[in-house]
Design an enzyme around this catalytic site. Structure first.
Site, PDB file in Angstrom:
ATOM      1  N   SER A 248       0.856  -1.189   0.000  1.00 23.53           N
ATOM      2  CA  SER A 248       0.000   0.000   0.000  1.00 23.53           C
ATOM      3  C   SER A 248       0.888   1.234   0.000  1.00 23.53           C
ATOM      4  O   SER A 248       1.669   1.431   0.939  1.00 23.53           O
ATOM      5  CB  SER A 248      -0.879   0.026   1.258  1.00 23.53           C
TER       6      SER A 248
ATOM      7  N   HIS B 262      -1.394  -1.283  -4.108  1.00 19.73           N
ATOM      8  CA  HIS B 262      -2.641  -0.890  -3.434  1.00 19.73           C
ATOM      9  C   HIS B 262      -2.648   0.619  -3.196  1.00 19.73           C
ATOM     10  O   HIS B 262      -1.698   1.168  -2.614  1.00 19.73           O
ATOM     11  CB  HIS B 262      -2.730  -1.646  -2.095  1.00 19.73           C
TER      12      HIS B 262
ATOM     13  N   ASP C 158      -4.644   3.718  -1.495  1.00 23.57           N
ATOM     14  CA  ASP C 158      -5.678   4.096  -0.519  1.00 23.57           C
ATOM     15  C   ASP C 158      -6.191   5.493  -0.803  1.00 23.57           C
ATOM     16  O   ASP C 158      -5.543   6.476  -0.482  1.00 23.57           O
ATOM     17  CB  ASP C 158      -5.092   4.000   0.895  1.00 23.57           C
TER      18      ASP C 158
ATOM     19  N   MET D  65      -8.624   8.459  -0.170  1.00 23.52           N
ATOM     20  CA  MET D  65      -9.410   8.962   0.961  1.00 23.52           C
ATOM     21  C   MET D  65      -9.847  10.399   0.704  1.00 23.52           C
ATOM     22  O   MET D  65      -9.055  11.216   0.208  1.00 23.52           O
ATOM     23  CB  MET D  65      -8.561   8.919   2.235  1.00 23.52           C
TER      24      MET D  65
ATOM     25  N   HIS E 153      -8.500   1.279  -3.558  1.00 28.47           N
ATOM     26  CA  HIS E 153      -9.390   1.079  -2.412  1.00 28.47           C
ATOM     27  C   HIS E 153     -10.045   2.438  -2.138  1.00 28.47           C
ATOM     28  O   HIS E 153      -9.389   3.360  -1.639  1.00 28.47           O
ATOM     29  CB  HIS E 153      -8.544   0.590  -1.222  1.00 28.47           C
TER      30      HIS E 153
ATOM     31  N   MET F  76     -12.037   4.915  -0.246  1.00 28.61           N
ATOM     32  CA  MET F  76     -12.618   5.282   1.043  1.00 28.61           C
ATOM     33  C   MET F  76     -13.192   6.699   0.896  1.00 28.61           C
ATOM     34  O   MET F  76     -12.672   7.675   1.458  1.00 28.61           O
ATOM     35  CB  MET F  76     -11.545   5.223   2.140  1.00 28.61           C
TER      36      MET F  76
ATOM     37  N   MET G 241     -11.102  -5.434   6.143  1.00 33.47           N
ATOM     38  CA  MET G 241     -10.267  -4.489   6.884  1.00 33.47           C
ATOM     39  C   MET G 241      -9.894  -5.074   8.240  1.00 33.47           C
ATOM     40  O   MET G 241     -10.776  -5.481   9.005  1.00 33.47           O
ATOM     41  CB  MET G 241     -11.004  -3.159   7.072  1.00 33.47           C
TER      42      MET G 241
ATOM     43  N   ASP H 191      -6.384  -6.247   4.740  1.00 30.67           N
ATOM     44  CA  ASP H 191      -5.763  -4.932   4.669  1.00 30.67           C
ATOM     45  C   ASP H 191      -5.670  -4.259   6.036  1.00 30.67           C
ATOM     46  O   ASP H 191      -6.682  -3.901   6.632  1.00 30.67           O
ATOM     47  CB  ASP H 191      -6.641  -4.075   3.737  1.00 30.67           C
TER      48      ASP H 191
HETATM   49  C1  DX5 Z   1      -5.999   1.959   5.808  1.00 32.31           C
HETATM   50  C2  DX5 Z   1      -5.623   1.417   4.448  1.00 32.31           C
HETATM   51  C3  DX5 Z   1      -4.582   0.323   4.505  1.00 32.31           C
HETATM   52  C4  DX5 Z   1      -3.265   0.774   5.144  1.00 32.31           C
HETATM   53  C5  DX5 Z   1      -2.340  -0.401   5.321  1.00 32.31           C
HETATM   54  O1  DX5 Z   1      -7.117   2.790   5.661  1.00 32.31           O
HETATM   55  O2  DX5 Z   1      -6.755   0.895   3.800  1.00 32.31           O
HETATM   56  O3  DX5 Z   1      -4.325  -0.114   3.168  1.00 32.31           O
HETATM   57  O4  DX5 Z   1      -2.649   1.720   4.316  1.00 32.31           O
HETATM   58  O5  DX5 Z   1      -1.188   0.096   5.950  1.00 32.31           O
HETATM   59  P1  DX5 Z   1      -0.498  -0.755   7.121  1.00 32.31           P
HETATM   60  O6  DX5 Z   1      -0.011  -2.021   6.448  1.00 32.31           O
HETATM   61  O7  DX5 Z   1       0.625   0.115   7.580  1.00 32.31           O
HETATM   62  O8  DX5 Z   1      -1.546  -1.018   8.149  1.00 32.31           O
HETATM   63 ZN    ZN Z   2      -6.387  -0.050   1.838  1.00 30.96          ZN
END
Ligand code: DX5
Ligand code: ZN
Length: 222
Positions: A7, A32, A34, A36, A65, A67, A136, A174
């Site tokens: 990620s 990956h 993220d 947001m 992903h 969010m 998650m 994740d």
């Molecule tokens: C959190 C993300 C995850 C996160 C994973 O909202 O969806 O993908 O970045 O990072 P680590 O492996 O550091 O928990």
């Molecule tokens: Zn994620």
């Protein structure tokens, strides 16, 4: 084969390209992203423009992903930017069938994401319409959080549900995954494993990626 999905949320954005190349050399299978928006989760990251730049140089699939709120408005932009997989949360998508069909109609793989305390029962019907489920194991919004221990039991239950309802569905996990629990999540049924800070907080991203990937490869040999 268990797949490793770094990620980039935890990457050094000043050296993003260099670090992505390093984790690909180290054996990363999927990247990956993220995404947001500061509404669905209390953090803001990046949009399609970042995927677009990376797609031009990246040889592995991009896994977005989302969010965010109002996913239908942004799904086409993420596909156009090069997302090969797009996952959306079951918690804030009232018309999830329509959104998943939109993702697939545009040619990307469709995934549903479920937060740590959302009942897996909500997935029963939606499993008929997805290519993967993203479980998650932390509360979404930040990298570097602690793995929620009950996630292992949820992973096992989810895998059993998938095998019963739609065995083609891949299970992705994740959040909070590190050297000391990656074997456990792989053995509990995860097909795709997201790792952020455990890779990008390392001085040697390539070596750390390879170390985690080798743990997954060693499980295949068993
Ligand atoms: C959190 C993300 C995850 C996160 C994973 O909202 O969806 O993908 O970045 O990072 P680590 O492996 O550091 O928990
Ligand atoms: Zn994620």
């Amino acid at each position: 084969m268990k797949l490793l999905a770094p990620s980039i949320l935890s990457a050094d954005f000043y050296r993003l390209g260099e670090q992505i190349s390093a984790c690909i050399r180290g054996g990363a299978d999927i990247l990956h992203f993220d995404v947001m928006d500061g509404h669905f989760v209390p953090n803001i990251t990046f949009g399609p423009v970042v995927l677009e730049s990376i797609k031009k140089h990246c040889s592995i699939p991009l896994d977005a992903h989302l969010m965010i709120e109002n996913v239908d408005k942004y799904i086409p932009d993420f596909v156009k930017a090069g997302a090969d997989m797009i996952s959306i949360h079951i918690e804030n998508n009232y018309h999830i069938h329509r959104s998943l069909e939109l993702i697939k109609s545009l040619g990307a793989k469709a995934g549903v994401v479920i937060n740590p305390a959302t009942s897996l029962k909500l997935l029963e019907e939606v499993l008929h319409y997805v290519d993967f489920v993203l479980l998650m194991s932390v509360n979404p919004g930040f990298g570097g959080q602690k793995f929620i221990p009950r996630s292992i039991e949820r992973l096992r239950m989810l895998k059993a549900m998938v095998l019963e309802i739609n065995p083609k569905v891949l299970v992705e996990i994740d959040g909070g995954i590190k050297e000391d629990n990656i074997r456990q999540v792989a053995e509990a049924g995860a097909d795709i494993i997201v790792v952020g800070s455990a890779i990008f907080s390392s001085e040697d991203v390539e070596a750390q990626t390879r170390k985690l990937k080798n743990i997954l490869i060693s499980l295949e040999a068993l």
